[in-house]
Design a protein around this motif. Sequence first.
Motif, PDB file in Angstrom:
ATOM      1  N   GLY A  73       0.812  -1.214   0.000  1.00 58.60           N
ATOM      2  CA  GLY A  73       0.000   0.000   0.000  1.00 58.60           C
ATOM      3  C   GLY A  73       0.840   1.256   0.000  1.00 58.60           C
ATOM      4  O   GLY A  73       0.347   2.328   0.336  1.00 58.60           O
ATOM      5  N   ASP A  74       2.112   1.140  -0.346  1.00 60.52           N
ATOM      6  CA  ASP A  74       2.942   2.341  -0.368  1.00 60.52           C
ATOM      7  C   ASP A  74       2.610   3.186  -1.606  1.00 60.52           C
ATOM      8  O   ASP A  74       1.873   2.757  -2.480  1.00 60.52           O
ATOM      9  CB  ASP A  74       4.426   1.972  -0.276  1.00 60.52           C
ATOM     10  CG  ASP A  74       4.795   1.596   1.166  1.00 60.52           C
ATOM     11  OD1 ASP A  74       4.302   2.288   2.065  1.00 60.52           O
ATOM     12  OD2 ASP A  74       5.524   0.623   1.379  1.00 60.52           O
ATOM     13  N   VAL A  75       3.204   4.392  -1.645  1.00 58.43           N
ATOM     14  CA  VAL A  75       2.716   5.409  -2.576  1.00 58.43           C
ATOM     15  C   VAL A  75       2.576   4.950  -4.041  1.00 58.43           C
ATOM     16  O   VAL A  75       1.505   5.109  -4.624  1.00 58.43           O
ATOM     17  CB  VAL A  75       3.554   6.702  -2.456  1.00 58.43           C
ATOM     18  CG1 VAL A  75       3.194   7.699  -3.531  1.00 58.43           C
ATOM     19  CG2 VAL A  75       3.342   7.321  -1.077  1.00 58.43           C
ATOM     20  N   TYR A 104      -0.372   2.789  -4.179  1.00 62.12           N
ATOM     21  CA  TYR A 104      -1.585   3.524  -3.810  1.00 62.12           C
ATOM     22  C   TYR A 104      -2.097   4.366  -4.972  1.00 62.12           C
ATOM     23  O   TYR A 104      -3.286   4.348  -5.281  1.00 62.12           O
ATOM     24  CB  TYR A 104      -1.295   4.398  -2.583  1.00 62.12           C
ATOM     25  CG  TYR A 104      -2.420   5.317  -2.204  1.00 62.12           C
ATOM     26  CD1 TYR A 104      -3.563   4.832  -1.580  1.00 62.12           C
ATOM     27  CD2 TYR A 104      -2.342   6.680  -2.486  1.00 62.12           C
ATOM     28  CE1 TYR A 104      -4.609   5.684  -1.238  1.00 62.12           C
ATOM     29  CE2 TYR A 104      -3.375   7.540  -2.146  1.00 62.12           C
ATOM     30  CZ  TYR A 104      -4.511   7.040  -1.515  1.00 62.12           C
ATOM     31  OH  TYR A 104      -5.528   7.887  -1.192  1.00 62.12           O
ATOM     32  N   LEU A 115      -6.024   0.516  -3.126  1.00 63.83           N
ATOM     33  CA  LEU A 115      -7.185   0.445  -2.223  1.00 63.83           C
ATOM     34  C   LEU A 115      -8.289  -0.439  -2.804  1.00 63.83           C
ATOM     35  O   LEU A 115      -8.933  -1.203  -2.086  1.00 63.83           O
ATOM     36  CB  LEU A 115      -7.744   1.848  -1.967  1.00 63.83           C
ATOM     37  CG  LEU A 115      -7.062   2.688  -0.900  1.00 63.83           C
ATOM     38  CD1 LEU A 115      -7.809   3.993  -0.716  1.00 63.83           C
ATOM     39  CD2 LEU A 115      -6.972   1.932   0.424  1.00 63.83           C
ATOM     40  N   HIS A 162      -0.848  -6.650   5.247  1.00 64.52           N
ATOM     41  CA  HIS A 162      -0.313  -5.460   4.623  1.00 64.52           C
ATOM     42  C   HIS A 162       1.208  -5.622   4.562  1.00 64.52           C
ATOM     43  O   HIS A 162       1.796  -6.216   5.449  1.00 64.52           O
ATOM     44  CB  HIS A 162      -0.698  -4.248   5.479  1.00 64.52           C
ATOM     45  CG  HIS A 162      -0.046  -2.997   5.043  1.00 64.52           C
ATOM     46  ND1 HIS A 162       1.034  -2.464   5.694  1.00 64.52           N
ATOM     47  CD2 HIS A 162      -0.296  -2.200   3.998  1.00 64.52           C
ATOM     48  CE1 HIS A 162       1.408  -1.373   5.062  1.00 64.52           C
ATOM     49  NE2 HIS A 162       0.624  -1.195   4.036  1.00 64.52           N
ATOM     50  N   SER A 190       5.079  -3.579   3.325  1.00 64.69           N
ATOM     51  CA  SER A 190       5.739  -2.423   2.739  1.00 64.69           C
ATOM     52  C   SER A 190       6.138  -2.783   1.316  1.00 64.69           C
ATOM     53  O   SER A 190       6.120  -3.949   0.937  1.00 64.69           O
ATOM     54  CB  SER A 190       6.977  -2.052   3.553  1.00 64.69           C
ATOM     55  OG  SER A 190       6.595  -1.632   4.837  1.00 64.69           O
ATOM     56  N   GLU A 232      -2.639  13.392   1.950  1.00 65.63           N
ATOM     57  CA  GLU A 232      -2.910  11.949   1.983  1.00 65.63           C
ATOM     58  C   GLU A 232      -1.640  11.172   1.660  1.00 65.63           C
ATOM     59  O   GLU A 232      -1.313  10.171   2.291  1.00 65.63           O
ATOM     60  CB  GLU A 232      -3.959  11.579   0.929  1.00 65.63           C
ATOM     61  CG  GLU A 232      -5.358  12.012   1.253  1.00 65.63           C
ATOM     62  CD  GLU A 232      -6.021  11.105   2.259  1.00 65.63           C
ATOM     63  OE1 GLU A 232      -5.351  10.211   2.797  1.00 65.63           O
ATOM     64  OE2 GLU A 232      -7.219  11.316   2.517  1.00 65.63           O
ATOM     65  N   ILE A 233      -0.944  11.648   0.639  1.00 70.28           N
ATOM     66  CA  ILE A 233       0.279  10.966   0.213  1.00 70.28           C
ATOM     67  C   ILE A 233       1.334  11.049   1.317  1.00 70.28           C
ATOM     68  O   ILE A 233       1.981  10.054   1.659  1.00 70.28           O
ATOM     69  CB  ILE A 233       0.822  11.615  -1.093  1.00 70.28           C
ATOM     70  CG1 ILE A 233      -0.204  11.493  -2.223  1.00 70.28           C
ATOM     71  CG2 ILE A 233       2.160  10.996  -1.490  1.00 70.28           C
ATOM     72  CD1 ILE A 233      -0.468  10.098  -2.704  1.00 70.28           C
ATOM     73  N   LEU A 288       0.676   8.621   4.013  1.00 75.28           N
ATOM     74  CA  LEU A 288       1.031   7.261   3.620  1.00 75.28           C
ATOM     75  C   LEU A 288       2.540   7.048   3.790  1.00 75.28           C
ATOM     76  O   LEU A 288       2.997   6.005   4.254  1.00 75.28           O
ATOM     77  CB  LEU A 288       0.657   7.110   2.142  1.00 75.28           C
ATOM     78  CG  LEU A 288       0.237   5.767   1.632  1.00 75.28           C
ATOM     79  CD1 LEU A 288      -0.861   5.193   2.491  1.00 75.28           C
ATOM     80  CD2 LEU A 288      -0.256   5.937   0.192  1.00 75.28           C
ATOM     81  N   ILE A 289       3.300   8.064   3.399  1.00 75.10           N
ATOM     82  CA  ILE A 289       4.751   7.984   3.525  1.00 75.10           C
ATOM     83  C   ILE A 289       5.140   7.842   4.995  1.00 75.10           C
ATOM     84  O   ILE A 289       5.972   7.003   5.364  1.00 75.10           O
ATOM     85  CB  ILE A 289       5.409   9.241   2.898  1.00 75.10           C
ATOM     86  CG1 ILE A 289       5.172   9.258   1.386  1.00 75.10           C
ATOM     87  CG2 ILE A 289       6.906   9.282   3.211  1.00 75.10           C
ATOM     88  CD1 ILE A 289       5.481  10.585   0.709  1.00 75.10           C
ATOM     89  N   ARG A 303       3.317   6.687   7.377  1.00 73.69           N
ATOM     90  CA  ARG A 303       2.881   5.386   7.886  1.00 73.69           C
ATOM     91  C   ARG A 303       3.974   4.345   7.628  1.00 73.69           C
ATOM     92  O   ARG A 303       4.256   3.491   8.455  1.00 73.69           O
ATOM     93  CB  ARG A 303       1.576   4.960   7.202  1.00 73.69           C
ATOM     94  CG  ARG A 303       0.989   3.714   7.831  1.00 73.69           C
ATOM     95  CD  ARG A 303      -0.259   3.269   7.119  1.00 73.69           C
ATOM     96  NE  ARG A 303       0.050   2.771   5.781  1.00 73.69           N
ATOM     97  CZ  ARG A 303      -0.841   2.196   4.991  1.00 73.69           C
ATOM     98  NH1 ARG A 303      -2.102   2.078   5.374  1.00 73.69           N
ATOM     99  NH2 ARG A 303      -0.490   1.760   3.790  1.00 73.69           N
ATOM    100  N   PHE A 304       4.607   4.462   6.464  1.00 68.56           N
ATOM    101  CA  PHE A 304       5.728   3.562   6.157  1.00 68.56           C
ATOM    102  C   PHE A 304       6.810   3.687   7.223  1.00 68.56           C
ATOM    103  O   PHE A 304       7.284   2.692   7.775  1.00 68.56           O
ATOM    104  CB  PHE A 304       6.284   3.894   4.764  1.00 68.56           C
ATOM    105  CG  PHE A 304       7.587   3.211   4.448  1.00 68.56           C
ATOM    106  CD1 PHE A 304       7.625   1.872   4.079  1.00 68.56           C
ATOM    107  CD2 PHE A 304       8.796   3.909   4.529  1.00 68.56           C
ATOM    108  CE1 PHE A 304       8.827   1.243   3.803  1.00 68.56           C
ATOM    109  CE2 PHE A 304      10.007   3.281   4.253  1.00 68.56           C
ATOM    110  CZ  PHE A 304      10.014   1.938   3.886  1.00 68.56           C
ATOM    111  N   ILE A 345      -7.528   6.547   3.964  1.00 69.98           N
ATOM    112  CA  ILE A 345      -6.358   5.710   4.290  1.00 69.98           C
ATOM    113  C   ILE A 345      -6.497   5.264   5.731  1.00 69.98           C
ATOM    114  O   ILE A 345      -6.798   6.072   6.595  1.00 69.98           O
ATOM    115  CB  ILE A 345      -5.057   6.511   4.161  1.00 69.98           C
ATOM    116  CG1 ILE A 345      -4.906   7.027   2.747  1.00 69.98           C
ATOM    117  CG2 ILE A 345      -3.871   5.649   4.533  1.00 69.98           C
ATOM    118  CD1 ILE A 345      -3.705   7.919   2.577  1.00 69.98           C
TER     119      ILE A 345
END
Lengths: 158, 429
Positions: A77-79, A82, A87, A114, A116, B334-335, B338-339, B341-342, B428
């Motif tokens: 689900g990384d950028v 995404y 999703l 999930h 990375s 949002e992006i 997400l970053i 969250r990594f 997300i």
Amino acid sequence: MVKLKEIIERRGRASENLIHILLDYQKSKDTNYISEDEVKFVANELNIKESRVYSIITFYSLFSTKPRGKFIIQVCGDVPCYVNGSLNVVKELENILRIKMGETTPDGVFTLEHTSCLGCCDISPAIRIGEELYGNLTPGKIAGIISSYRRKYNENKE
Amino acid sequence: MKTRNEICGYPVITARCGKIDPDSIEDYIAAGGYKALEKALNMTSQEVVDEVKASNLRGRGGAGFPTGVKMETILKTDVFPKYLVCNADEGEPGNFKDKYLMENDPHQLIEGMIITAYSMGIEKGYIYIRGEYNKPIIIMSRAIEAAREKGFLGKRILGSDFSFDIEIRSGAGAYICGEEFALIESIEGKAGRPRSKPPYPTVSGIYNKPTLINNVETFSNLPFIIQEGAEKFISIGTPSSSGTKLVSLSGNVNNRGVYEIPFGVTIRDIIYKLGGGIPENRKIRMVQLGGASGPCIPEEMLDIKLDYKEMENKGLTMGAGAVIVIDERYNVLEIVRLIMRFFRHESCGKCTPCREGNRQILRILYRFVSGNASNNDLALLESICNVMCQTSFCGLGQTAPTAVLTTMKYFRDDYLSGMRNLSTNSNIV
Ligand SMILES: Cc1cc2nc3c(=O)[nH]c(=O)nc-3n(C[C@H](O)[C@H](O)[C@H](O)COP(=O)(O)O)c2cc1C
Ligand code: SF4
Ligand code: FES
């Protein structure tokens, strides 16, 4: 624990081989996890503390201390994934398997996890099932992939 | 996967990719492979190191440290054994070029490692490959086996006095293991948490012995440098950045893939000329350079050249060369969330600024995304980011807030709108 002993013998008893031993062994099991008894066994064979073994299996995300499905579906689900629609892939997987992210199907065949980035962002959105990668996914492709694994599982059982 | 060298003119490390069978050492030899090794074996250690120094090769794993300088440090230490490590952990979102090299030209990497080992009197090398990379692990194992059979690895290589062998070590799912000391801990069979530096790995690495760690792409450049000479290498690229760079192009772009470009090409050309632009001609919202720990830049900055010096002047870094394109359909915050969250997931937890900072940043970002941020939040966010950059124990925590800091700089309006209750819901989790 014959299999575990075999793997330890093949990899060697030096503690630097711990990660490889645990990876090999977990892969060979249908339940994809390392149990308490197995931790004790490995610690004993390698002459190290149990806590040392736990420090590995709790640190690295490919290990689990709880039973998981035969096939682990890892969804990235990384950028890059995404922005190419991961999703929707998650939604479809949850629909078809009738479980939520992090859960295992009641028959023990699939676990949805999930992960990375899998390093295949060029074919995102991507997932990994066991050791296979699937990319350029759309919701429409999911059902076919899942049923091929169900078939594989049923054939092996017979 | 495609590799296009059209704007490269002179491919250095992808010349054989897609043209030879990676499982055939004969193919590699027929294409001129292992010639550089023969040549190196007739040079002195110092000559090899001097050639690499003269080439101005800088590490391709992210930090960009001059490779020859690192080699010289190891050459000058007389503590033995010394170890060689190839860092093939490649876990940063948006990066997949090392995988490409291993899958398409494994012997080029092995040859680069042997040359390095020879010049420093190293007998034992490791390739540390992330656990998720099954195919590269298989291909590299077979290639090592084949190289051994042909006498390029093992005892008394090609009849010389030099012996060297390579072992593959697999990671088990931890991005932090790309950090040098975390990687070393992992090779020693432990959880991969960084050690404090100095001393650096070149002084005290695996089992506290001198250890040289280079990236896959860095090693892969060495056969060319030895075979063709440093001068030829310098003639490619720009005065400050010699040679070529592999770019992993991903996100919302038509032709995603790995491209070899000479330094000096603009990000815009990478996206539009090589990548074929954005699907449905959508506009670009932002581009992240280098991967998750890299800066996010707006469309107006795309004319910047991929070049160490030019990027440094603009306060940017290229990391391992990822270019991630995000189109106008996406919300910047949002992006960024997400970053982050990594990073929250990948923080090893050893030090407080990183362990707690990532969590707090995520909480504050959530307030912005849901339109509930207060006036203080912007200052708080900036302050946490700066504390992380300055006080984190290793590179992960020091660079994790880059996306936040650069978007606060270039996309300030997006943050401001999070305070005015204008933004939409988040999906997300
Ligand atoms: C959190 C973190 C992750 C890293 N991951 C990688 C990686 O996957 N591959 C890599 O080559 N370098 C990675 N690096 C950089 C290495 O620590 C190191 O600088 C590099 O391997 C040196 O090789 P080079 O000089 O050839 O670039 C990472 C650094 C940090 C702090
Ligand atoms: S900065 Fe993060 S990853 Fe690095 S040591 Fe601290 S907690 Fe671990
Ligand atoms: S971001 Fe999903 S594979 Fe890289």
